[in-house]
Write a protein that holds these residues in place. Structure first.
Motif, PDB file in Angstrom:
ATOM      1  N   LYS C  92       0.841  -1.189   0.000  1.00 42.30           N
ATOM      2  CA  LYS C  92       0.000   0.000   0.000  1.00 42.30           C
ATOM      3  C   LYS C  92       0.882   1.247   0.000  1.00 42.30           C
ATOM      4  O   LYS C  92       1.887   1.316   0.683  1.00 42.30           O
ATOM      5  CB  LYS C  92      -0.866  -0.028   1.265  1.00 42.30           C
ATOM      6  CG  LYS C  92      -2.030   0.909   1.224  1.00 42.30           C
ATOM      7  CD  LYS C  92      -3.086   0.562   2.274  1.00 42.30           C
ATOM      8  CE  LYS C  92      -2.499   0.468   3.674  1.00 42.30           C
ATOM      9  NZ  LYS C  92      -3.508   0.059   4.665  1.00 42.30           N
ATOM     10  N   ILE C  93       0.448   2.250  -0.773  1.00 42.40           N
ATOM     11  CA  ILE C  93       1.183   3.512  -0.868  1.00 42.40           C
ATOM     12  C   ILE C  93       0.358   4.619  -0.230  1.00 42.40           C
ATOM     13  O   ILE C  93      -0.807   4.797  -0.582  1.00 42.40           O
ATOM     14  CB  ILE C  93       1.440   3.869  -2.350  1.00 42.40           C
ATOM     15  CG1 ILE C  93       2.206   2.748  -3.065  1.00 42.40           C
ATOM     16  CG2 ILE C  93       2.199   5.185  -2.466  1.00 42.40           C
ATOM     17  CD1 ILE C  93       2.301   2.935  -4.578  1.00 42.40           C
ATOM     18  N   ALA C  94       0.972   5.364   0.690  1.00 45.31           N
ATOM     19  CA  ALA C  94       0.319   6.557   1.238  1.00 45.31           C
ATOM     20  C   ALA C  94       0.817   7.761   0.458  1.00 45.31           C
ATOM     21  O   ALA C  94       2.021   7.887   0.219  1.00 45.31           O
ATOM     22  CB  ALA C  94       0.667   6.716   2.713  1.00 45.31           C
ATOM     23  N   ILE C  95      -0.113   8.618   0.043  1.00 48.36           N
ATOM     24  CA  ILE C  95       0.274   9.835  -0.680  1.00 48.36           C
ATOM     25  C   ILE C  95      -0.204  11.049   0.106  1.00 48.36           C
ATOM     26  O   ILE C  95      -1.404  11.212   0.338  1.00 48.36           O
ATOM     27  CB  ILE C  95      -0.293   9.846  -2.109  1.00 48.36           C
ATOM     28  CG1 ILE C  95       0.179   8.584  -2.857  1.00 48.36           C
ATOM     29  CG2 ILE C  95       0.146  11.099  -2.856  1.00 48.36           C
ATOM     30  CD1 ILE C  95      -0.198   8.537  -4.326  1.00 48.36           C
ATOM     31  N   CYS C  96       0.743  11.882   0.522  1.00 49.88           N
ATOM     32  CA  CYS C  96       0.437  13.066   1.329  1.00 49.88           C
ATOM     33  C   CYS C  96       0.717  14.324   0.519  1.00 49.88           C
ATOM     34  O   CYS C  96       1.622  14.351  -0.305  1.00 49.88           O
ATOM     35  CB  CYS C  96       1.340  13.129   2.567  1.00 49.88           C
ATOM     36  SG  CYS C  96       1.375  11.622   3.543  1.00 49.88           S
ATOM     37  N   THR C  97      -0.054  15.393   0.773  1.00 44.86           N
ATOM     38  CA  THR C  97       0.298  16.690   0.197  1.00 44.86           C
ATOM     39  C   THR C  97       0.373  17.733   1.309  1.00 44.86           C
ATOM     40  O   THR C  97      -0.309  17.624   2.332  1.00 44.86           O
ATOM     41  CB  THR C  97      -0.736  17.208  -0.829  1.00 44.86           C
ATOM     42  OG1 THR C  97      -1.898  17.658  -0.135  1.00 44.86           O
ATOM     43  CG2 THR C  97      -1.112  16.157  -1.837  1.00 44.86           C
ATOM     44  N   GLY C  98       1.193  18.740   1.051  1.00 45.66           N
ATOM     45  CA  GLY C  98       1.270  19.856   1.980  1.00 45.66           C
ATOM     46  C   GLY C  98       0.002  20.682   1.964  1.00 45.66           C
ATOM     47  O   GLY C  98      -0.520  21.056   3.008  1.00 45.66           O
ATOM     48  N   GLY C  99      -0.504  20.942   0.754  1.00 50.25           N
ATOM     49  CA  GLY C  99      -1.695  21.777   0.664  1.00 50.25           C
ATOM     50  C   GLY C  99      -2.621  21.299  -0.431  1.00 50.25           C
ATOM     51  O   GLY C  99      -2.349  20.310  -1.117  1.00 50.25           O
ATOM     52  N   THR C 100      -3.712  22.024  -0.596  1.00 48.47           N
ATOM     53  CA  THR C 100      -4.688  21.690  -1.639  1.00 48.47           C
ATOM     54  C   THR C 100      -4.088  21.863  -3.031  1.00 48.47           C
ATOM     55  O   THR C 100      -4.361  21.087  -3.938  1.00 48.47           O
ATOM     56  CB  THR C 100      -5.920  22.608  -1.477  1.00 48.47           C
ATOM     57  OG1 THR C 100      -6.465  22.392  -0.183  1.00 48.47           O
ATOM     58  CG2 THR C 100      -6.956  22.336  -2.543  1.00 48.47           C
ATOM     59  N   ALA C 101      -3.237  22.876  -3.177  1.00 46.64           N
ATOM     60  CA  ALA C 101      -2.702  23.173  -4.505  1.00 46.64           C
ATOM     61  C   ALA C 101      -1.703  22.113  -4.983  1.00 46.64           C
ATOM     62  O   ALA C 101      -1.369  22.063  -6.167  1.00 46.64           O
ATOM     63  CB  ALA C 101      -2.031  24.550  -4.495  1.00 46.64           C
ATOM     64  N   ASP C 102      -1.232  21.275  -4.098  1.00 52.92           N
ATOM     65  CA  ASP C 102      -0.313  20.199  -4.487  1.00 52.92           C
ATOM     66  C   ASP C 102      -1.056  18.962  -4.991  1.00 52.92           C
ATOM     67  O   ASP C 102      -0.417  17.982  -5.385  1.00 52.92           O
ATOM     68  CB  ASP C 102       0.562  19.785  -3.294  1.00 52.92           C
ATOM     69  CG  ASP C 102       1.361  20.942  -2.735  1.00 52.92           C
ATOM     70  OD1 ASP C 102       1.966  21.687  -3.532  1.00 52.92           O
ATOM     71  OD2 ASP C 102       1.408  21.112  -1.506  1.00 52.92           O
ATOM     72  N   ILE C 103      -2.369  18.987  -4.949  1.00 55.40           N
ATOM     73  CA  ILE C 103      -3.138  17.787  -5.289  1.00 55.40           C
ATOM     74  C   ILE C 103      -2.921  17.326  -6.740  1.00 55.40           C
ATOM     75  O   ILE C 103      -2.789  16.121  -6.978  1.00 55.40           O
ATOM     76  CB  ILE C 103      -4.645  17.985  -4.963  1.00 55.40           C
ATOM     77  CG1 ILE C 103      -4.808  18.090  -3.429  1.00 55.40           C
ATOM     78  CG2 ILE C 103      -5.490  16.854  -5.522  1.00 55.40           C
ATOM     79  CD1 ILE C 103      -6.235  18.304  -2.963  1.00 55.40           C
ATOM     80  N   PRO C 104      -2.843  18.210  -7.740  1.00 61.27           N
ATOM     81  CA  PRO C 104      -2.617  17.691  -9.094  1.00 61.27           C
ATOM     82  C   PRO C 104      -1.380  16.790  -9.199  1.00 61.27           C
ATOM     83  O   PRO C 104      -1.454  15.716  -9.796  1.00 61.27           O
ATOM     84  CB  PRO C 104      -2.462  18.965  -9.935  1.00 61.27           C
ATOM     85  CG  PRO C 104      -3.310  19.975  -9.214  1.00 61.27           C
ATOM     86  CD  PRO C 104      -3.118  19.661  -7.754  1.00 61.27           C
ATOM     87  N   ALA C 105      -0.272  17.196  -8.623  1.00 65.03           N
ATOM     88  CA  ALA C 105       0.919  16.332  -8.659  1.00 65.03           C
ATOM     89  C   ALA C 105       0.665  15.036  -7.913  1.00 65.03           C
ATOM     90  O   ALA C 105       1.069  13.949  -8.352  1.00 65.03           O
ATOM     91  CB  ALA C 105       2.123  17.065  -8.065  1.00 65.03           C
ATOM     92  N   ALA C 106      -0.015  15.140  -6.797  1.00 66.46           N
ATOM     93  CA  ALA C 106      -0.304  13.941  -6.007  1.00 66.46           C
ATOM     94  C   ALA C 106      -1.238  13.003  -6.768  1.00 66.46           C
ATOM     95  O   ALA C 106      -1.083  11.779  -6.730  1.00 66.46           O
ATOM     96  CB  ALA C 106      -0.928  14.343  -4.671  1.00 66.46           C
ATOM     97  N   GLU C 107      -2.202  13.590  -7.462  1.00 67.47           N
ATOM     98  CA  GLU C 107      -3.128  12.747  -8.220  1.00 67.47           C
ATOM     99  C   GLU C 107      -2.429  12.101  -9.418  1.00 67.47           C
ATOM    100  O   GLU C 107      -2.810  11.016  -9.834  1.00 67.47           O
ATOM    101  CB  GLU C 107      -4.346  13.559  -8.674  1.00 67.47           C
ATOM    102  CG  GLU C 107      -5.393  13.703  -7.583  1.00 67.47           C
ATOM    103  CD  GLU C 107      -5.942  12.344  -7.142  1.00 67.47           C
ATOM    104  OE1 GLU C 107      -6.388  11.566  -7.996  1.00 67.47           O
ATOM    105  OE2 GLU C 107      -5.906  12.059  -5.931  1.00 67.47           O
ATOM    106  N   GLU C 108      -1.422  12.775  -9.979  1.00 59.07           N
ATOM    107  CA  GLU C 108      -0.647  12.125 -11.041  1.00 59.07           C
ATOM    108  C   GLU C 108       0.022  10.871 -10.475  1.00 59.07           C
ATOM    109  O   GLU C 108       0.061   9.820 -11.123  1.00 59.07           O
ATOM    110  CB  GLU C 108       0.393  13.074 -11.640  1.00 59.07           C
ATOM    111  CG  GLU C 108       1.053  12.501 -12.885  1.00 59.07           C
ATOM    112  CD  GLU C 108       2.154  13.390 -13.453  1.00 59.07           C
ATOM    113  OE1 GLU C 108       1.850  14.402 -14.085  1.00 59.07           O
ATOM    114  OE2 GLU C 108       3.358  13.045 -13.252  1.00 59.07           O
ATOM    115  N   ALA C 109       0.524  10.997  -9.262  1.00 62.35           N
ATOM    116  CA  ALA C 109       1.136   9.838  -8.609  1.00 62.35           C
ATOM    117  C   ALA C 109       0.081   8.772  -8.295  1.00 62.35           C
ATOM    118  O   ALA C 109       0.268   7.587  -8.574  1.00 62.35           O
ATOM    119  CB  ALA C 109       1.854  10.276  -7.332  1.00 62.35           C
TER     120      ALA C 109
END
Lengths: 224, 224, 224, 224, 224, 224, 224, 224
Positions: C92-109
């Motif tokens: 399982k992979i946990a994906i964290c972001t610092g803020g809302t604006a980082d979500i596009p990069a996180a969603e690419e992952a």
């Protein structure tokens, strides 16, 4: 205890204002207009005053369409809630700019400081190219508890002001300039390397950050 | 009226302390050891307390040889006159470091603040890699009027501290690190871009500048 | 043996999935919409599942017009084929972001990892400015086999997470920020210079790369 | 519970090894030789194995003089305690270098991995200028669970290896080169921008960081 | 003797082709469409073949409207006169690209070389991520007198090709990539720092420059 | 077939000279003096001529002490074996420098080219500040098959020479200069952006690379 | 006609002084001490006055040993021939520095200007941190025909002086400062981006260049 | 006495022209079109001639709509008042460009100099790629009192001109170029590092600044 409101794409800290005595703020860039609206509504439901920074015209228009009761200032990019309680801070902040083009960054600082309860006095277009413009206002500037200086190009105004006052000086390098100004790098480096004492620096065009720091100082001052 | 002592290679401002309530300081790098000695003696003649920063071992040795009554601290590079009157400032400054290697910059801040009359409390090696080290001291840090944070590498300590306290935070990026740390550029950029509010930044390794700003804040606080 | 399909402007590696156990991927920027369509069709003919990254709205529209059976996600810019076989990976992979604006990069992952067969758990907006948001989820994050952290601005979240978990951490600096953030250089440098151990870094906004590495790790884990 | 040993200039985390299953490490640069000796002795008193990185000859000599039972390796700069218990990790790490001059960084990785309990296989001087050197070892490299690649100059070895294997690849840009190599910036950028998938990057010359990450991966692998 | 045509905003060198054996070329960016048309007409009057580089769609459209008999290639941005005499050069140039997105730069090189009289063979999408694509064409590439390599991202293809051939290699870093690719800086630095011998570098996306150099080499070769 | 000699820290390619017609070269920086000696001896055993570049005085002294029959040139840093067979190449290389201080880089090029069998003609101190120095030699320079230009400071010599000759020009930016020359970045950028055609660039101070490329060109020329 | 003396490693322009009315100058860095001595002797033979810049202590010592009749000034690094005829120029140059540490660059300018025949007036340590130091000398500075300003750190003195005078201002950024001063980049950028009019900039620490330009201006002035 | 007109967002210095003998100038970027109009009207009321720089088409259109009697030149971006008195300056300025694309910056200089009362002679497209274009005009250029050189790409024209004339040379790096030209950094660095004497540099594309400095020089010349 910390109360967090979970929106999925954002986790709102609803108890911060209680904890820190400062209202909430939202960094608008990179958020979709729908996300921004949802966040503001969440604060509205809790009746917590909130300030948005660097809000685009498109975002502001959407908020208006959604009938969220906020005021958007085009020049500074600030969006302020009309709901919620605001604090009042002791002391006075002087905000200076080198030129007319630095006013947007200065107004971001001024609007933020006023939102957070501080009294602000503006001294715009007093850059070092014509030193007498600054010198003719310096006595009034010296009366402030804190001085914020926004300047682009070579950013020399910060050093000159810090050398002429005893108050803490917070410098905002602005992206004004061209060529080897590199979108604000020139004044940023100048301000970091100031030969004058008593000054620190925030990010390029970060009027908001300068004002929040100034208000922390005023709040601290008010404590004793 | 401004009283300036003309040394040819330097123009000493002998009335600043009277004007601003702060003792004199001398930036030692780039001055010959003879110039430095001459400058310090000039202040001694006027019995004005003076602080030298980033004083090299060679310069310090020369001052000793010349029997100028100063104290040199190797770690911070500060040289303090034993003559002259010192002020006392209200309030307390907390100084934190990310690691042991950041201590020289932190001590430059601490020594400067103490020279200028402030009370300092040190919290060293509380970097974010082991967060419990910071958390176990956070209550004490919160009691300070101002927090200075010195950190190299990724400089994350500033953001974390600013998020956990209400005091104004002054961040000192240090040149500690290697490779893509670029002698302090990495923590400098990190601190300028902090997502936490209420922090501003001074030059890399500029403990002195952080302390002078902190003392300006305390002095302002003391005025009302 | 390696089977390559020659398109003139591209040479498709049709046997990689067989060789490496991973489906094909296509980097969309810099390709004309016609080239992209031709490439996808070539994979479709062979019934090989394929993922496109950083696909623009204009490219996606063309694919739709050409009736190629793919799904495009606007936020992440990913385009996934509906044909072809997908693997399933252990762990399982946990994906964290610092803020809302980082979500596009996180969603690419996240989208890439899911396409490659991994299970993903999202922890968005847990940046260090309000540490309790992270701490309230840390136990769950610790259960993941790998943690991906996407953060812009000062990028401190990577260090803090790496200090709080034992899993390998892959950091994605994002281009979120402004001024001296330099389109992601600030978090990139911060993450490369982390004082926390057990973290490595991919290119700015390279959610795809972080996910592929994470899946290689999971695949390796699954081998024994 | 977290047990911290307070040394004033440092706060040692004595329970980390218990918490994380990994022994302690100390970053030597910026610490005085006396501070380093005190820290190592503190770990020795607790019988916790400890690894020091980037230890200078002068520091190593002082440790020897102080009769602290450590082993210093000049090439890698590692200093390993002879006391304390070491773990054993499952799986195997392949470490490749582009040239002979990259060996110090590679040995920092190798020594760290071995200290942490991993098995290491070295493939040195297999850079892309003479591709057959790499190709003649590629089958053996493919057998590793993780591949670490240390390369300076243009840093192309990382991409080539990642394209030829299925294992996760961790790239170490080294400071080897001159002129427009900019002390490792050239290979750092190359590795971050690799067209090959499945690779991530650590700081320039950070063999230690690559190895710790690799060991976290092996430890995770060993859990199921 | 040098014959110069004076246009006020430009001074055309009408005797260069006679002097150097190479037709004229015009750098289109920064010229108004009217200036460009005037320049081309001036060459047409003298019946001197001329090549324009990096010609925009808007400029090309204007030339068409003005009925100047040139051919514009959108992909490469080249505009070639249909008038004038062309040379023929001995030998053969191989042009390789790392990926599909590097083709515009490669086509600028190919079109220029063909305009100047050279024979070109294209090897597109043979980047190092899938080395077998390159290896399956290497024998043919080795037959060329000169190899031009256009690659973005980490630009490793240049090193690998230079290591596998004996011909002179001219590398074109392209602006393809994102994030820390910095619009072509990453491959530029990689190519300048190549560990492989026998390669030199032109400006980012400067297919034209690579081709002109290649043609100078072929012309020199043809002299003896 | 490729014959590789395995030294552990290095893998020597003993068949390259046979394969490529060019003798072996060794990049000395970053190698210990013992490693360098071992490598040279290995080539000596096979009687393969070898050239070492950027060899330090300390390394050279060790080779002498070890009685390895090489010649070291202090100015260029080249070390040439006295054993082995050398080729002879057709054609002539002109090597120009802007000033006296650029001679070490130029001599690295000259020595390398001569080692590889080319004829070299030197034109030193012909920089653009006094153009008549260049113009008085230009006819002789034009006779060369290839021109190598080494220049620091603003690096303008490359452009001027390329504009005055028809031969291919290889430019070596040197690290000569100070301040905003940034150790060779100024001439590097100037040479990459030359408005003159027919020039390419190697790394800063890379006389070796320029010469190897020039010799590849001459070797290619010699083939037909 | 141009008379050039050919030394092999240098081509001396013996007629420049006749042509341009300005004596010869030699840039010392990068030249061996033997080359420097040979060059100076060549000028001595022709009895042409010559100025060497940035001459190191080691070079100066060698000149002394060789009994060449020159005077070396340690602070400025200038070495002046005692032979040859000097010109006299009309007008007066004011040279200002921000601090004591900027004096070496200022003295390079002053010594050069005096060597070339200009009258110089020095105003040292008048930086903007204590503006009254500058203001108390401004009337005298205004009397100069040209003002040269040498300043490091944030380099603000140039802008302030240019705003207060009507004379042409030539700014010398100095390498004085630390951290984000980047060896003179901060004042260089500041001076290039000055909001004040009538100023131009020379290279970092290039006192020589500023003085030569000033003397060209005075010479031009003297012509009518 | 200084007369300042207070507009709130700007403080106009109405006595400068009286004080300095130079008309007023306004930097247009960053000002709203309304602010610009208000500023120009204020000068018109006082009948003070005023020059605006880098005025956008949108701003110019607004001025036209507001019927302010100014002339806007699209190429240079200059806007000149039709009211007010202009000075006449002695002497002549030569303005050279490397290419056609550098003309906008050159015209900013030419228009400014003409507005300020100087005589200008234009020499466009005389770059170093075809040196004979420059050499055929050099005698005429040598007749000027001051030479301004605008060049992009590698910016070599400045050095060549400064080496061929005795007049003071002011160099304008332009943003013309691409790739590693970095929007003018390449010619900026080249010009700062010129091996030719007697040249100084202004900001990238700062034709205005070069002209104002040139006019200060001419005004100074006229004084005696």
């Amino acid at each position: 205890m910390d109360k967090i409101k979970e929106l999925g794409f954002a986790k709102l800290d609803l108890s911060r204002s209680q904890r820190t005595g400062q209202s909430e703020t939202v960094f608008c860039p990179g958020k979709t207009k729908e996300q921004l609206a949802t966040i503001l509504k969440a604060f509205q439901e809790e009746n917590i005053a909130v300030l948005g920074t660097k809000c685009s015209a498109e975002q502001a228009e959407h908020l208006k369409k959604e009938q969220i009761s906020v005021v958007w200032d085009q020049q500074s990019g600030l969006v302020c809630s009309e709901w919620g309680k605001r604090s009042v801070l002791p002391g006075k902040i002087a905000i200076c700019t080198g030129g007319t083009a630095d006013i947007p960054a200065a107004e971001e600082a001024a609007g933020t400081a006023e939102f957070l309860g501080a009294e602000v006095k503006r001294f715009y277009d007093v850059g070092v190219a014509g030193l007498h413009r600054l010198l003719s206002h310096i006595d009034e500037i010296r009366k402030a508890d804190i001085v914020i200086v926004a300047a682009g190009m070579e950013g020399a105004l910060g050093s000159v002001v810090a050398g002429l006052t005893e108050a803490p000086v917070i410098a905002i390098p602005t992206s004004i300039g061209y060529g080897a100004g590199f979108e604000g790098i020139a004044p940023l480096l100048a301000m970091l390397n100031s030969c004058a004492e008593g000054m620190s620096v925030v990010n390029i065009d970060n009027g908001f950050g300068a004002a929040v720091l100034a208000c922390r100082i005023l709040r601290m001052k008010g404590k004793n």
